[in-house]
Design a protein around this motif. Structure first.
Motif, short mmCIF file in Angstrom:
data_model
loop_
_atom_site.label_atom_id
_atom_site.label_comp_id
_atom_site.label_asym_id
_atom_site.label_seq_id
_atom_site.Cartn_x
_atom_site.Cartn_y
_atom_site.Cartn_z
N ILE A 204 36.78 59.27 38.64
CA ILE A 204 36.63 58.31 39.73
C ILE A 204 37.36 57.01 39.37
O ILE A 204 37.14 56.44 38.30
N VAL A 205 38.23 56.56 40.26
CA VAL A 205 39.00 55.33 40.04
C VAL A 205 38.83 54.42 41.25
O VAL A 205 38.40 54.85 42.32
N LEU B 56 43.27 51.50 50.36
CA LEU B 56 42.70 52.08 51.57
C LEU B 56 42.28 51.04 52.60
O LEU B 56 42.57 51.18 53.78
N SER B 57 41.56 50.01 52.15
CA SER B 57 41.02 49.05 53.11
C SER B 57 41.29 47.61 52.71
O SER B 57 40.91 46.68 53.42
N GLY B 58 41.95 47.41 51.56
CA GLY B 58 42.16 46.06 51.06
C GLY B 58 41.00 45.60 50.19
O GLY B 58 41.11 44.62 49.46
N THR B 59 39.87 46.31 50.27
CA THR B 59 38.68 46.03 49.47
C THR B 59 38.54 47.14 48.43
O THR B 59 38.82 48.30 48.74
N PRO B 60 38.11 46.83 47.20
CA PRO B 60 37.97 47.88 46.18
C PRO B 60 37.12 49.05 46.67
O PRO B 60 36.03 48.88 47.20
N CYS B 61 37.64 50.25 46.49
CA CYS B 61 36.99 51.47 46.98
C CYS B 61 37.23 52.59 45.97
O CYS B 61 38.33 52.72 45.42
N THR B 62 36.21 53.40 45.70
CA THR B 62 36.34 54.46 44.72
C THR B 62 36.86 55.75 45.34
O THR B 62 36.44 56.15 46.43
N VAL B 63 37.79 56.40 44.64
CA VAL B 63 38.36 57.67 45.08
C VAL B 63 38.49 58.61 43.89
O VAL B 63 38.44 58.17 42.73
N LEU C 270 32.26 49.28 46.56
CA LEU C 270 31.29 49.06 45.50
C LEU C 270 31.16 47.58 45.17
O LEU C 270 31.97 46.76 45.56
N GLY C 271 30.07 47.27 44.42
CA GLY C 271 29.87 45.91 43.96
C GLY C 271 30.40 45.72 42.56
O GLY C 271 31.08 46.60 42.00
N LYS C 272 30.05 44.57 41.95
CA LYS C 272 30.54 44.25 40.60
C LYS C 272 29.41 44.19 39.57
O LYS C 272 29.69 44.11 38.38
N ILE C 273 28.16 44.24 40.03
CA ILE C 273 27.03 44.05 39.12
C ILE C 273 26.32 45.38 38.89
O ILE C 273 25.99 46.08 39.84
N PRO C 274 26.05 45.74 37.63
CA PRO C 274 25.32 46.99 37.33
C PRO C 274 23.93 46.98 37.97
O PRO C 274 23.31 45.93 38.11
N SER C 275 23.45 48.17 38.32
CA SER C 275 22.16 48.27 38.99
C SER C 275 21.02 47.70 38.15
O SER C 275 20.09 47.09 38.69
N LYS D 293 46.93 49.93 43.58
CA LYS D 293 46.97 48.57 44.10
C LYS D 293 47.92 48.46 45.29
O LYS D 293 48.85 49.25 45.44
N GLN D 294 47.66 47.46 46.13
CA GLN D 294 48.54 47.20 47.26
C GLN D 294 49.92 46.77 46.76
O GLN D 294 50.05 46.19 45.69
N ASN D 295 50.96 47.07 47.56
CA ASN D 295 52.31 46.69 47.15
C ASN D 295 52.53 45.19 47.39
O ASN D 295 51.68 44.49 47.93
N TRP D 296 53.68 44.70 46.98
CA TRP D 296 53.96 43.26 47.01
C TRP D 296 53.91 42.71 48.43
O TRP D 296 53.43 41.59 48.67
N LEU D 297 54.39 43.50 49.42
CA LEU D 297 54.39 43.02 50.80
C LEU D 297 52.96 42.91 51.34
O LEU D 297 52.61 41.92 52.00
N GLU D 298 52.14 43.92 51.05
CA GLU D 298 50.74 43.88 51.49
C GLU D 298 50.01 42.70 50.87
O GLU D 298 49.23 42.01 51.54
#
Length: 339
Positions: free
Chosen positions: A238-239, A244-251, A166-171, A263-268
């Protein structure tokens, strides 16, 4: 605070100067909807059903493990699909199959390609001579300016309400801001009804790209558990995760998602910030995430990581694509009549 009168006046001013082409004219379809390409979900049956009911659909090339399987799907679609169809290409380094996927698209002369997560320049250069339209995912004006300069045919405005990446700007802000580039803008995110389609068109969109409401379709190949989750859960469930991919993704916020964290763990995180290793870390994160989604999508497992967007709020039963599209058309007509 802008008044309702001022907002309506602003919309009218905007729509007077927007490109006149809608998805109807751009792709030659009856109703201005792209069934969005959904990883693991979209398949040939869904694309054919979409075309049979007056809309169009695209499939991610990554839904096919091999070049042979991808080409077989394109061959079937060229033979059986009664309308235009598209392919989604991931154009960054995480997709090592990208060159052969692009060649297959050109060889079979697909109607359009949707580019994501990378520069579309090679796609545009390869497709223009063959009349294949290139629609580019963008999340802001900066990236839109770049792809317009490259020769994109349309912008897919991925907004903050989108499902998946997803993006960051409302439609309501993003669509008007992109109209100045003079090419069609397709809204992507947060739409699950015909009224919602009408509202985006009133903002100046040429049409909409919508996916989540089609996950719970009879034609979708995913598990019944995944489909039922789209029925049972709502927009509030929805969060956004980066695991999943390192990029924000809704699930969907299932018990497993709540247990494993968002969020990714400290090593990632450490690997993704390392100058020499981050490229490989991102590829590994992407690979692991896609494998996790694949297991959850097709089998009953406690590790339920299901991608979906807020528009599952409007999913109340598992239905055929024909029924879903018919409802969207009726809702759109009702909204248009009210004005």
């Amino acid at each position: 605070m802008i008044s309702e009168y001022s907002l309506n006046f602003l919309i009218k001013i905007i729509t007077m100067s927007i490109p006149t082409q809608t998805l109807r004219e751009i792709l030659g379809i009856e109703f201005p909807v792209i069934m969005a390409p959904m990883f693991l979900v979209s398949n040939t049956d869904m694309l054919i059903a979409a075309a049979e009911n007056g809309i169009t659909a695209a499939v991610p090339a990554l839904n096919y493990r091999t070049d042979e399987a991808f080409r077989a799907a394109l061959k079937l679609l060229k033979e059986k699909c009664p309308g235009p169809f598209g392919v989604n290409l991931i154009t960054n380094q995480s997709n090592y199959k990208y060159p052969e996927q692009l060649k297959a698209c050109v060889d079979y002369k697909v109607d359009y390609i949707i580019t994501s997560l990378g520069s579309p320049q090679p796609v545009i250069d390869a497709c223009k001579p063959h009349g294949i339209k290139v629609l580019c995912d963008v999340v802001n004006e900066e990236y839109a300016a770049k792809v317009v300069a490259m020769g994109a045919d349309a912008l897919i405005a991925v907004n903050a309400e989108a499902g998946g990446h997803l993006g960051k700007i409302p439609s309501a802000e993003l669509i008007p801001s992109l109209l100045k580039f003079g090419i069609p803008v397709i809204s992507a995110g947060g739409v699950g009804t015909g009224e919602g389609i009408y509202q985006k068109m009133q903002l100046g969109a040429a049409g909409v790209s919508m996916g989540s409401i089609f996950i719970a379709s009879k034609e979708a190949p995913v598990s019944e558990e995944y489909k039922q989750a789209c029925v049972d859960y709502s927009a509030d469930d929805i969060v956004v995760t980066t695991r999943l991919s390192g990029t924000p993704c809704t699930v969907i916020n299932t018990p497993y998602v709540r247990e494993s964290g968002l969020k990714q763990n400290w090593l990632e995180n450490l690997l993704n910030k390392h100058r020499s290793l981050k490229r490989y870390a991102k590829m590994l994160t992407f690979y692991k995430g896609m494998k996790s989604l694949e297991k959850a999508a097709f089998s009953a497992t406690y590790k339920t990581m299901w991608v979906a967007g807020q528009s599952i709020e409007h999913v109340h039963a598992v239905e055929s694509i024909a029924v879903i599209v018919d409802r969207l058309k009726r809702e759109y007509a009702a909204a248009e009549k009210v004005g």
